[in-house]
Scaffold this motif. Structure first.
Motif, mmCIF file in Angstrom:
data_model
loop_
_atom_site.group_PDB
_atom_site.id
_atom_site.type_symbol
_atom_site.label_atom_id
_atom_site.label_comp_id
_atom_site.label_asym_id
_atom_site.label_seq_id
_atom_site.Cartn_x
_atom_site.Cartn_y
_atom_site.Cartn_z
ATOM 1 N N VAL A 1 15.430 2.107 6.219
ATOM 2 C CA VAL A 1 16.505 1.547 7.032
ATOM 3 C C VAL A 1 15.964 0.265 7.647
ATOM 4 C CG1 VAL A 1 18.040 1.897 9.004
ATOM 5 C CG2 VAL A 1 17.374 3.851 7.572
ATOM 6 N N VAL A 2 16.641 -0.850 7.417
ATOM 7 C CA VAL A 2 16.184 -2.147 7.923
ATOM 8 C C VAL A 2 17.281 -2.795 8.761
ATOM 9 C CG1 VAL A 2 14.568 -2.530 6.013
ATOM 10 C CG2 VAL A 2 16.942 -3.308 5.807
ATOM 11 N N LEU A 3 16.874 -3.744 9.582
ATOM 12 C CA LEU A 3 17.841 -4.436 10.433
ATOM 13 C C LEU A 3 18.528 -5.586 9.719
ATOM 14 C CD1 LEU A 3 16.439 -2.737 12.637
ATOM 15 C CD2 LEU A 3 16.565 -4.730 14.137
ATOM 16 N N THR A 4 17.820 -6.223 8.776
ATOM 17 C CA THR A 4 18.390 -7.343 8.031
ATOM 18 C C THR A 4 17.965 -7.256 6.572
ATOM 19 O OG1 THR A 4 16.550 -8.923 8.274
ATOM 20 C CG2 THR A 4 18.111 -8.779 10.107
ATOM 21 N N GLU A 5 18.776 -7.822 5.685
ATOM 22 C CA GLU A 5 18.461 -7.797 4.256
ATOM 23 C C GLU A 5 17.176 -8.557 3.913
ATOM 24 O OE1 GLU A 5 18.887 -6.254 0.672
ATOM 25 O OE2 GLU A 5 20.442 -5.923 2.197
ATOM 26 N N PRO A 6 16.886 -9.715 4.541
ATOM 27 C CA PRO A 6 15.641 -10.421 4.208
ATOM 28 C C PRO A 6 14.377 -9.600 4.465
ATOM 29 C CG PRO A 6 17.143 -11.908 5.331
ATOM 30 C CD PRO A 6 17.750 -10.538 5.421
ATOM 31 N N VAL B 1 13.772 -6.665 3.486
ATOM 32 C CA VAL B 1 13.453 -5.914 2.273
ATOM 33 C C VAL B 1 12.632 -6.772 1.314
ATOM 34 C CG1 VAL B 1 14.423 -4.630 0.328
ATOM 35 C CG2 VAL B 1 15.560 -4.576 2.542
ATOM 36 N N SER B 2 13.037 -8.023 1.140
ATOM 37 C CA SER B 2 12.296 -8.930 0.258
ATOM 38 C C SER B 2 10.903 -9.194 0.795
ATOM 39 C CB SER B 2 13.061 -10.252 0.106
ATOM 40 O OG SER B 2 14.326 -10.028 -0.476
ATOM 41 N N TYR B 3 10.795 -9.383 2.101
ATOM 42 C CA TYR B 3 9.482 -9.646 2.697
ATOM 43 C C TYR B 3 8.549 -8.455 2.502
ATOM 44 C CZ TYR B 3 5.981 -11.269 6.024
ATOM 45 O OH TYR B 3 4.804 -11.702 6.588
ATOM 46 N N MET B 4 9.079 -7.249 2.614
ATOM 47 C CA MET B 4 8.287 -6.041 2.445
ATOM 48 C C MET B 4 7.931 -5.784 0.978
ATOM 49 S SD MET B 4 10.581 -3.681 5.006
ATOM 50 C CE MET B 4 9.957 -2.106 4.410
ATOM 51 N N GLY B 5 8.671 -6.403 0.064
ATOM 52 C CA GLY B 5 8.483 -6.100 -1.345
ATOM 53 C C GLY B 5 8.926 -4.688 -1.672
ATOM 54 N N PHE B 6 9.933 -4.205 -0.957
ATOM 55 C CA PHE B 6 10.389 -2.822 -1.091
ATOM 56 C C PHE B 6 11.500 -2.762 -2.130
ATOM 57 C CE2 PHE B 6 12.557 1.088 0.402
ATOM 58 C CZ PHE B 6 11.459 1.938 0.458
ATOM 59 N N THR B 7 11.302 -1.992 -3.205
ATOM 60 C CA THR B 7 12.255 -1.947 -4.307
ATOM 61 C C THR B 7 13.009 -0.614 -4.394
ATOM 62 O OG1 THR B 7 10.492 -1.201 -5.805
ATOM 63 C CG2 THR B 7 10.900 -3.578 -5.670
ATOM 64 N N LYS B 8 12.800 0.262 -3.432
ATOM 65 C CA LYS B 8 13.462 1.570 -3.438
ATOM 66 C C LYS B 8 14.765 1.486 -2.628
ATOM 67 C CE LYS B 8 8.849 3.612 -3.592
ATOM 68 N NZ LYS B 8 7.852 4.459 -2.888
ATOM 69 N N PRO B 9 15.549 2.555 -2.582
ATOM 70 C CA PRO B 9 16.828 2.513 -1.849
ATOM 71 C C PRO B 9 16.652 2.125 -0.382
ATOM 72 C CG PRO B 9 16.733 4.462 -3.237
ATOM 73 C CD PRO B 9 15.367 3.849 -3.284
#
Length: 428
Positions: A197-202, A204-212
């Motif tokens: 669960v993230v606060l903003t879409e960017p 996810v890219s910064y984390m390199g997270f590719t899962k749901p």
């Protein structure tokens, strides 16, 4: 309990967090020497309220509260276990720890590890564990869960990215190097996280997270939450026009620019009220000495902060859209401000969903003059216009960002991942 007409949500769930109960708020206030993690506390309680509304007794909450270390930030060397009463039939327990610098994190981890191990090694272990915050204690706790039972779905709530927390903190070179090593290890733990669960879409890219993952920028408290009660202390300037800021008083958050913008407004009936702590306090107190319309209230209990927000004429979030970290965050105060029903002035931040813009007075340029002009535009409106604008903002967040609506997104995600786990491991 089911999600609308969908199939019932099956897994029992543990929410692993760092919140404290309302009954402990006075004790924490008395013993804290610095800022209290009120925003994180409110966010977690709203998550728990929403999850409990769907899951009831299938939810168990385990909390080790986020507090400053003894002796610099907290007066007590030991934080005791405490009662954690959860709504809607959910269970809860508060885990204490030894509150010494460095030792605190180890103590919290092993106390939580013991509790998690006991829950997982039962005849019917939980099927999902949610941990709040991308911190060492929580990230390594999820890793421990996976080591004990890889079929359990692990979910990490990421309110802040490692490396973008405590932006005002000054660290020595050795501490910076250790911090980078820890951050590298933290990101390695994402291998054991099934969804986020993230606060903003960017983020996810910064984390390199590719899962749901799902984006939940914030959660509006329910309309019957205790902190929305009308009872409170008297305003310091109840008969005047109040411009109010509540939250961290750090220069990085634009609070000094707010003070400077206010100083250009010449109306003697205006009052700028600020409460909180941070590295900009000394400068704010100096401004207040030369302009008695500026009132610094210090660190207030959260209930008093909420009441002050409701009594204000206009609320301001002066964080400008100029730094990289802005796209990786959503200011929790915006949600609190909007819930208060008081018109809010804010910059158009990269991390803010577009749907919020029609419910805020947006500062068009990242400068002091533009901030002052926008505040003046709000003040120029009639009380009825301001009241109607604030009411629409409040209705928006309470109907579309309430705990039940926001946590349903999390449960749908976990439900999908659980189904995949069932196909892979043969059980739910």
């Amino acid at each position: 309990m089911g999600l609308d007409n969908e199939r019932p949500y099956e897994p029992d769930m543990i929410f692993l967090g760092g919140m404290f109960p309302q009954a402990s708020a006075d004790w924490i206030q008395r013993n804290s020497k610095g800022n209290i993690h009120n925003a994180a506390n409110v966010m977690q309680w709203n998550l728990v309220r929403g999850l409990a509304s769907h899951l009831g007794s299938k939810l168990n909450v385990v909390s080790s509260p986020f507090l400053g270390s003894f002796p610099k930030y907290f007066k007590k060397i030991r934080v005791p276990d405490f009662q954690l009463e959860i709504v809607s039939g959910a269970g809860g327990q508060g885990i204490g720890f030894l509150n010494l610098p460095g030792v605190k994190h180890v103590s919290r981890y092993f106390r939580l590890r013991r509790t998690l191990s006991a829950a997982i090694q039962t005849a019917r272990p939980p099927h999902a564990v949610i941990a709040y915050s991308f911190s060492a204690v929580m990230a390594f706790s999820l890793r421990r869960v996976k080591r004990l039972d890889p079929t359990i779905v692990t979910c990490l709530v990421v309110p802040d990215l490692p490396g973008f927390m405590n932006l005002s903190a000054k660290r020595s070179l050795p501490r910076k190097m250790l911090g980078k090593l820890l951050i590298k290890r933290l990101y390695k733990t994402l291998e054991d996280v099934d969804c986020a669960v993230v606060l903003t879409e960017p983020m996810v890219s910064y984390m390199g997270f590719t899962k749901p993952h799902v984006v939940i920028e914030g959660i509006a408290p329910p309309s019957d939450a205790p902190d929305l009660d009308q009872s409170s202390t008297e305003s310091p300037a109840s008969s005047d026009t109040m411009i109010v800021y509540t939250g961290g008083l750090n220069a990085a958050f634009g609070v000094l620019e707010l003070v400077q913008a206010f100083s250009t407004l010449t109306d003697p009936s205006l009052r700028l009220v600020l409460c909180g702590v941070g590295d900009a306090v000394q400068a704010i107190e100096e401004y207040a000495t030369s302009d008695q319309r500026i009132i610094y209230q210090g660190l207030l209990p959260h209930k008093e902060v909420v009441a002050l927000q409701r009594q204000a004429t206009v609320l301001v979030n002066p964080r400008q859209n100029t730094e990289e970290y802005v796209k990786y965050s959503f200011p929790s105060k915006l949600m609190e401000y909007m819930v208060s029903g008081t018109p809010t002035v804010a910059y158009d931040l990269d991390g803010m969903p577009a749907e919020y813009r029609e419910h805020l007075f947006i500062v068009p340029e990242n400068d002091i003059a533009s901030l002052a002009k926008t505040i003046q535009q709000v003040l120029a409106q009639s009380p009825a216009q301001r009241r109607d604008f604030g009411h629409r903002a409040r209705t928006f967040v309470q109907e579309q960002k309430n705990p039940e609506v926001q946590t349903k997104k999390i449960l749908r995600m976990i439900d999908a991942v659980t189904t995949q786990r069932k196909e892979r491991y043969g059980r739910v």
